[in-house]
Write an enzyme that holds these catalytic residues in place. Sequence first.
Site, PDB file in Angstrom:
ATOM      1  CB  CYS A 161      -0.910  -0.022   1.225  1.00  0.00           C
ATOM      2  SG  CYS A 161      -1.797   1.499   1.544  1.00  0.00           S
ATOM      3  CB  CYS A 212       0.272   1.826   4.092  1.00  0.00           C
ATOM      4  SG  CYS A 212      -1.434   1.300   3.939  1.00  0.00           S
TER       5      CYS A 212
END
Length: 173
Positions: A97, A100
């Site tokens: 991600c 993230c």
Amino acid sequence: MSRIVLRSLKRVAGGPALARLSTAAVAAGARVVPYLSLSSRITVFSAVARPFHSAAPLQSKAPGLGSTVEATDADFNDILLSSGNVPVLVDFYATWCGPCKLLAPVLQKAVRENDKAILVKIDVDKNEEVTAKYEIVSLPTVIAFRNGKVVDQFTGLRNEQEVKQFLDSVTAP
């Protein structure tokens, strides 16, 4: 993810040079990954440092204020319960991600500077039980807990100021 590429090791299958390299790299918290070499006389190894979301291994059930720990399905509830009235920010992330990866250092810095909360990292791909329990469908998701109960949360990337405001709101007495 940072990589340290070590070159010019003579290829010695299972030899002492590889053993020393592997032992030193693993002791430093890295993974050693052999790469295919263009030359049969030189093997290229990559010692991959701990990833962006790395956290100290959990030493006890009650982490200190301002600390970051990596949790699993097995120890997540123990961490929440042992924290008592101390706010716990839980960062649900995945290694693939992009947002993230950008949010992780911002969260870690904010928690370290605030020093009134604990940051817990949960890899959603490895910890499906906790992920399902809190119905995580978007990443990154940050949930704040106090006394084991959800007090606030946000989903998506936030800038440093927004993260600090969120942290201040959940750490207010």
